[in-house]
Design a protein around this motif. Sequence first.
Motif, mmCIF file in Angstrom:
data_model
loop_
_atom_site.group_PDB
_atom_site.id
_atom_site.type_symbol
_atom_site.label_atom_id
_atom_site.label_comp_id
_atom_site.label_asym_id
_atom_site.label_seq_id
_atom_site.Cartn_x
_atom_site.Cartn_y
_atom_site.Cartn_z
ATOM 1 N N VAL A 153 0.872 -1.176 0.000
ATOM 2 C CA VAL A 153 0.000 0.000 0.000
ATOM 3 C C VAL A 153 0.908 1.225 0.000
ATOM 4 O O VAL A 153 1.855 1.307 0.786
ATOM 5 C CB VAL A 153 -0.911 0.006 1.245
ATOM 6 C CG1 VAL A 153 -1.714 1.304 1.331
ATOM 7 C CG2 VAL A 153 -1.841 -1.199 1.223
ATOM 8 N N ASP A 179 -2.084 5.024 -3.164
ATOM 9 C CA ASP A 179 -3.356 4.584 -2.587
ATOM 10 C C ASP A 179 -3.943 5.623 -1.651
ATOM 11 O O ASP A 179 -5.164 5.764 -1.553
ATOM 12 C CB ASP A 179 -3.152 3.274 -1.819
ATOM 13 C CG ASP A 179 -2.681 2.155 -2.719
ATOM 14 O OD1 ASP A 179 -3.481 1.687 -3.551
ATOM 15 O OD2 ASP A 179 -1.504 1.770 -2.599
ATOM 16 N N LEU A 239 -7.262 -1.556 2.897
ATOM 17 C CA LEU A 239 -6.482 -1.986 1.733
ATOM 18 C C LEU A 239 -5.640 -3.219 2.058
ATOM 19 O O LEU A 239 -5.501 -4.123 1.225
ATOM 20 C CB LEU A 239 -5.591 -0.841 1.263
ATOM 21 C CG LEU A 239 -6.315 0.352 0.605
ATOM 22 C CD1 LEU A 239 -5.360 1.537 0.470
ATOM 23 C CD2 LEU A 239 -6.875 -0.042 -0.757
ATOM 24 N N LEU A 247 -4.618 -6.196 -4.416
ATOM 25 C CA LEU A 247 -4.714 -4.748 -4.578
ATOM 26 C C LEU A 247 -4.781 -4.405 -6.065
ATOM 27 O O LEU A 247 -4.157 -5.086 -6.897
ATOM 28 C CB LEU A 247 -3.502 -4.059 -3.956
ATOM 29 C CG LEU A 247 -3.426 -4.065 -2.437
ATOM 30 C CD1 LEU A 247 -2.067 -3.532 -1.976
ATOM 31 C CD2 LEU A 247 -4.545 -3.222 -1.841
#
Length: 442
Positions: free
Chosen positions: A109, A133, A364, A370
């Motif tokens: 992330v 993100d 996340l 992802l």
Amino acid sequence: MPSPTPRIAVLADSDTRWKWGALTARRLAPQPSPAAPGITGYALRGRATPTARQLAEAGLGTPREVTGAQFLRDVREEAYDVVVLALVGGTVQALLHGLAALPTPRRPVVVTGYVGVVYEKLADGLLLRHGADVVLANSPYDARRFRAVYEGVGADPSAVVEARLPFLGGAPHRPVPGRHTVVFAAQPSVPASRADRLYLLRRLAGHARLHPEREVLLKLRSRPGEHTTHIEELPYQKLARTLPLPPNTRLVYGHMGAVLDRTDLLVTVSSTAALEALHRGVPTAVLTDLGVREALGNHHFIGSGLLTSWDRLDAGEEPVPDPAWLADQGVEPVGPAGDTGHERAVRDQDDAAFAEARRRVAELLERDVLPPIAPYYTRTSAPGYLPGILARHRLDAADATAVPGARGVRRVLRDAARGAARGAYRHGVQHVAPVIRRLGEL
């Protein structure tokens, strides 16, 4: 699926951004802690790479110095869960493309943001950060502006998350009978001209002469030979040697928080230190002597009630901040309660300010897969801009993902030689050159 305690990597390119990145990483952890478990620091090698003194001053550990390609290889090999990019916009963009090209089972992330007041290059900086993100906004005001820019160009604004500057805090201002310390927070790049800087120094010295009972401090960001987020072409230290300074005037270095502990009036052109002072309830003045101009950054303080001049400060006037403006800037002064009560209130503010960011990162991390990193700038959308950014940072996919081997050994030896050369150069700039300059001025 990542571990309950995510492993976080922070990459920064200057002392201020290292402070922002490390403190932000602490607050993104599921249980924010000064111990900062699971956080690994990296300093991006460049002309603004912090010195050991600057890193020690931040009190946040010592990051490892790397190139962008070395950082990407570490991200691939160490399998970090979260990466915090505390970098200038162009470097963020290059690393986003580098991270997108990494052949990893699961990418980290990616979180980024700004270290202070955003008063210039708003669209440019934001679009260079698009693809992360989470793009942290330091205030409600910034969050509205960031989303408006993304929406205006047809980019997804969902990454913008409102938080606040992570270094707001410290003891509230408590006047001490018989003490009145005035601090001018100097900036490396504002104002830029020698004449303007000499003007500010003369007015600072003049204020000290008018008020001999006051201690007047010139707070400097770096010592000779050191660099900060912005390169300083005309150091105040050098200019100050050309002026007679009254005995109640001193140049000081060190952590801004420690200086604010004894400040009774903070004066600046547009430094983010103003927000730190306001959060503590320290009287704060933003100068209009050189005009209210975008080039100076003090236009950001329009409507704050803080704009004033040296003439008014000399006469004893002190600005009173507008509460609505403070709230919109993410500044919430905590009243002068007892030490325990104040510290608890600051922690509660921090928890509330970063709660949405922690929730977003946690959500996340819980996903099995992802989505691919998708920056706004691509070779299709910006064919005349993006290739230059990637080339300038030498972060092409081949270098970022190369498999170690014979060529890898040669690269290690080459990097070691370059590192030694850079170390020798930096030692010369930071230690030898200042001595030679002083000898030349005798």
